[in-house]
Design a protein around this motif. Structure first.
Motif, mmCIF file in Angstrom:
data_model
loop_
_atom_site.group_PDB
_atom_site.id
_atom_site.type_symbol
_atom_site.label_atom_id
_atom_site.label_comp_id
_atom_site.label_asym_id
_atom_site.label_seq_id
_atom_site.Cartn_x
_atom_site.Cartn_y
_atom_site.Cartn_z
ATOM 1 N N PHE A 68 39.610 16.340 48.340
ATOM 2 C CA PHE A 68 38.222 16.066 47.980
ATOM 3 C C PHE A 68 37.554 15.094 48.961
ATOM 4 C CE2 PHE A 68 40.051 17.389 43.897
ATOM 5 C CZ PHE A 68 39.102 18.301 43.482
ATOM 6 N N SER A 69 38.079 15.014 50.179
ATOM 7 C CA SER A 69 37.510 14.073 51.153
ATOM 8 C C SER A 69 36.077 14.431 51.537
ATOM 9 C CB SER A 69 38.393 14.037 52.407
ATOM 10 O OG SER A 69 38.471 15.333 53.001
ATOM 11 N N ASP A 70 35.712 15.693 51.402
ATOM 12 C CA ASP A 70 34.358 16.136 51.761
ATOM 13 C C ASP A 70 33.629 16.629 50.511
ATOM 14 O OD1 ASP A 70 32.251 16.540 53.430
ATOM 15 O OD2 ASP A 70 33.072 18.286 54.462
ATOM 16 N N LEU A 71 33.775 15.874 49.408
ATOM 17 C CA LEU A 71 33.235 16.316 48.127
ATOM 18 C C LEU A 71 31.722 16.467 48.154
ATOM 19 C CD1 LEU A 71 33.692 17.011 45.159
ATOM 20 C CD2 LEU A 71 33.563 14.569 44.626
ATOM 21 N N SER A 72 31.016 15.579 48.854
ATOM 22 C CA SER A 72 29.547 15.666 48.895
ATOM 23 C C SER A 72 29.091 16.988 49.492
ATOM 24 C CB SER A 72 28.969 14.490 49.693
ATOM 25 O OG SER A 72 29.471 14.504 51.028
ATOM 26 N N ARG A 73 29.797 17.456 50.503
ATOM 27 C CA ARG A 73 29.442 18.756 51.105
ATOM 28 C C ARG A 73 29.748 19.888 50.147
ATOM 29 N NH1 ARG A 73 32.589 22.368 54.093
ATOM 30 N NH2 ARG A 73 31.349 23.877 55.302
ATOM 31 N N TYR A 74 30.860 19.786 49.420
ATOM 32 C CA TYR A 74 31.210 20.825 48.451
ATOM 33 C C TYR A 74 30.132 20.934 47.366
ATOM 34 C CZ TYR A 74 35.852 20.185 50.534
ATOM 35 O OH TYR A 74 36.907 20.074 51.413
ATOM 36 N N LEU A 75 29.668 19.782 46.901
ATOM 37 C CA LEU A 75 28.632 19.787 45.868
ATOM 38 C C LEU A 75 27.324 20.348 46.416
ATOM 39 C CD1 LEU A 75 29.303 16.344 44.145
ATOM 40 C CD2 LEU A 75 29.983 18.627 43.367
ATOM 41 N N GLU A 76 27.034 20.058 47.667
ATOM 42 C CA GLU A 76 25.826 20.623 48.282
ATOM 43 C C GLU A 76 25.919 22.142 48.373
ATOM 44 O OE1 GLU A 76 23.308 20.347 52.507
ATOM 45 O OE2 GLU A 76 25.026 19.031 52.124
#
Length: 269
Positions: A68-76
């Protein structure tokens, strides 16, 4: 000579109708035979499936440590997927809104119009989302627009059919009452048809939105943008940590949408 009066005897009871034969064993045998033929024709090997259980378990175990290191991108990306589903549902709602009265037998102005619009809706439902997405991606390029159009065209066929059948179930007296005031076809639809099925139509639309959120994630696998496209890329690059995180984001979002949609449908019902 005394006449002996005869007491009329009761008419014999009619024979019982013959009991219908129990055809369940026959149908069961026919179904099993068809299933066997399908398995034989497709060369489905249950032995391979049994031996492959361990391999499947080993493969799925690779996703046990989501990244989940790039969670903000996943949510986007999940937001893009939700927007795709929302625009696809809005497109389907508009198309269904205008086509449904023409596809309702008791409202359509002419039998030819009724049959033509019905066939258009049947064609929309018959075209799978993935096939439409491939066509629109080839025509418009990668991105969420082809996915929204694919979802909109396919689900417009469902919403149009649902709305038309609901309009057909409205009591004829409602239409006759509005028609007696001199209302024309659009006024008849707007003042008699849609108000009578508004709650039912909202329930159908929420169901289609719920379904489109799931399909929007899948359409990304064929280049229609959103989180599905990112999932396709990570699986292809064997990046199981990021793939596991993307799958969890999709699952949690779908669960939230599912519960919210069920709650709204209960409130409308």
């Amino acid at each position: 000579m005394n006449k002996i009066s005869r007491i009329p005897t009761a008419a014999p009871a009619p024979p019982f109708p013959p009991r219908p034969r129990n055809l369940f064993p026959v149908w069961l045998a026919a179904v099993l035979a068809v299933l066997w033929l399908i398995v034989h024709d497709l060369e489905i090997s249950f032995e391979t499936l049994v031996y492959g259980v361990a391999d499947m378990g080993e493969y799925f175990s690779r996703y046990r440590q989501p990244d989940f290191s790039d969670l903000s991108r996943y949510l986007e990306l999940m937001g893009v997927t939700l927007a795709t589903a929302l625009w696809g549902t809005a497109f389907a709602l508009v198309v269904g809104f205008f086509l449904a009265p023409l596809a309702a037998r008791n409202l359509s102005p002419h039998p030819l119009v009724y049959r033509l619009v019905r066939e258009v809706l049947n064609f929309m439902r018959a075209m799978p989302d993935l096939l439409l997405a491939l066509v629109f991606v080839a025509a418009l390029g990668l991105g969420p627009l082809p996915g929204a159009l694919a979802l909109g065209v396919h689900t417009a066929g469902f919403l149009g059919k649902f709305f038309a059948e609901s309009l057909e179930r409205v009591d004829q007296g409602v239409y006759e009452g509005v028609a007696s005031t001199g209302a024309n076809f659009p006024q008849l639809v707007m003042y008699a048809g849609w108000p009578s099925i508004l709650r039912e139509a909202l329930g159908f639309t929420l169901y289609i939105l719920d379904r489109n959120v799931r399909m929007a994630s899948v359409l990304g696998l064929v280049g229609a943008g959103g989180i599905g496209l990112a999932l396709h890329d990570t699986v292809r690059m064997f990046d199981y940590g990021k793939s596991g995180a993307l799958i969890l984001v999709i699952l949690v979002t779908i669960l939230i949408i599912d519960y919210a949609s069920a709650w709204l449908r209960r409130r409308l019902g």
